[in-house]
Design a protein around this motif. Structure first.
Motif, short mmCIF file in Angstrom:
data_model
loop_
_atom_site.label_atom_id
_atom_site.label_comp_id
_atom_site.label_asym_id
_atom_site.label_seq_id
_atom_site.Cartn_x
_atom_site.Cartn_y
_atom_site.Cartn_z
N ARG A 50 0.87 -1.18 0.00
CA ARG A 50 0.00 0.00 0.00
C ARG A 50 0.90 1.23 0.00
O ARG A 50 1.81 1.33 0.83
N HIS A 52 0.87 5.36 0.22
CA HIS A 52 0.07 6.53 0.58
C HIS A 52 0.97 7.76 0.45
O HIS A 52 2.05 7.81 1.04
N THR A 53 0.53 8.73 -0.32
CA THR A 53 1.30 9.96 -0.50
C THR A 53 0.53 11.12 0.12
O THR A 53 -0.67 11.26 -0.10
N ASP A 54 1.22 11.91 0.90
CA ASP A 54 0.61 13.03 1.61
C ASP A 54 1.41 14.29 1.31
O ASP A 54 2.63 14.23 1.17
N ASN A 66 -6.00 17.96 3.58
CA ASN A 66 -7.11 17.02 3.37
C ASN A 66 -7.86 17.23 2.06
O ASN A 66 -9.03 16.90 1.95
N SER A 76 1.19 11.26 -6.83
CA SER A 76 0.89 9.99 -6.15
C SER A 76 0.86 8.84 -7.14
O SER A 76 1.44 7.77 -6.90
N GLU A 80 3.53 5.64 -7.25
CA GLU A 80 2.96 4.30 -7.12
C GLU A 80 3.23 3.46 -8.36
O GLU A 80 3.64 2.30 -8.26
N ARG A 106 3.21 -1.05 4.11
CA ARG A 106 2.65 0.28 3.89
C ARG A 106 3.81 1.27 3.75
O ARG A 106 4.67 1.36 4.62
N ASP A 108 4.50 5.19 3.37
CA ASP A 108 3.96 6.55 3.50
C ASP A 108 5.00 7.54 3.02
O ASP A 108 6.14 7.53 3.51
N ARG A 110 5.62 11.66 2.43
CA ARG A 110 5.09 12.99 2.76
C ARG A 110 6.02 14.06 2.22
O ARG A 110 7.20 14.12 2.57
#
Length: 146
Positions: A50, A52-54, A66, A76, A80, A106, A108, A110
């Motif tokens: 998984r 996840h890009t923030d 958000n 993102s 990926e 996972r 992550d 950022r």
């Protein structure tokens, strides 16, 4: 000066899988973690990756808290796609007990500061984090995993 070379720095943090990458003033943090989960019924011997890009709203005026912008969604997808299509993680090697327990990895990512080369910086951080990460050891006794 569009063709000016920028300094690349990779800082491996104390925790396994945690890195900070900077290219010039662009900074990205990445961290990789793992949990034991149940596999999909149609792929009983494959684990999960998984990503996840923030994007910190402080990184650029294009990023809102958000609320993904088209630019952040594009980044993102690029990170990926690069990780998945390179087969950087062999999902079959994430199997602990076929049909019962697999690893879910996972990743992550950022973005802390965006001053250009954000795609390169995020991709480099993702790969460095995956390479720096070490899965916890598990012992399998019958159907029990410890």
């Amino acid at each position: 000066k569009p063709m000016k070379m920028r300094r690349v720095k990779i800082k491996f943090l104390r925790k396994s899988g945690a890195v900070e990458v900077s290219i010039g003033k662009t900074r990205v943090l990445a961290a990789t973690t793992a949990d034991i989960v149940k596999p999909w019924p149609d792929r009983p011997s494959e684990g999960f990756l998984r990503i996840h890009t923030d994007f910190s709203p402080m990184a650029s005026p294009f990023f809102e808290n958000n609320r993904p912008s088209s630019r952040s969604i594009q980044l993102s997808r690029m990170v990926e796609k690069g990780i998945r299509e390179s087969n950087a993680v062999d999902t079959e090697s994430l199997c602990i007990l076929s049909g019962s327990k697999v690893w879910e990895i996972r990743l992550d990512v950022r973005v802390i500061d965006d001053d250009g080369n954000i795609g390169d910086c995020a991709s480099l951080a993702a790969v460095a984090s995956l390479m720096h990460f070490r899965r916890p050891d598990v012992t399998v006794v019958g159907e029990r995993v410890t």
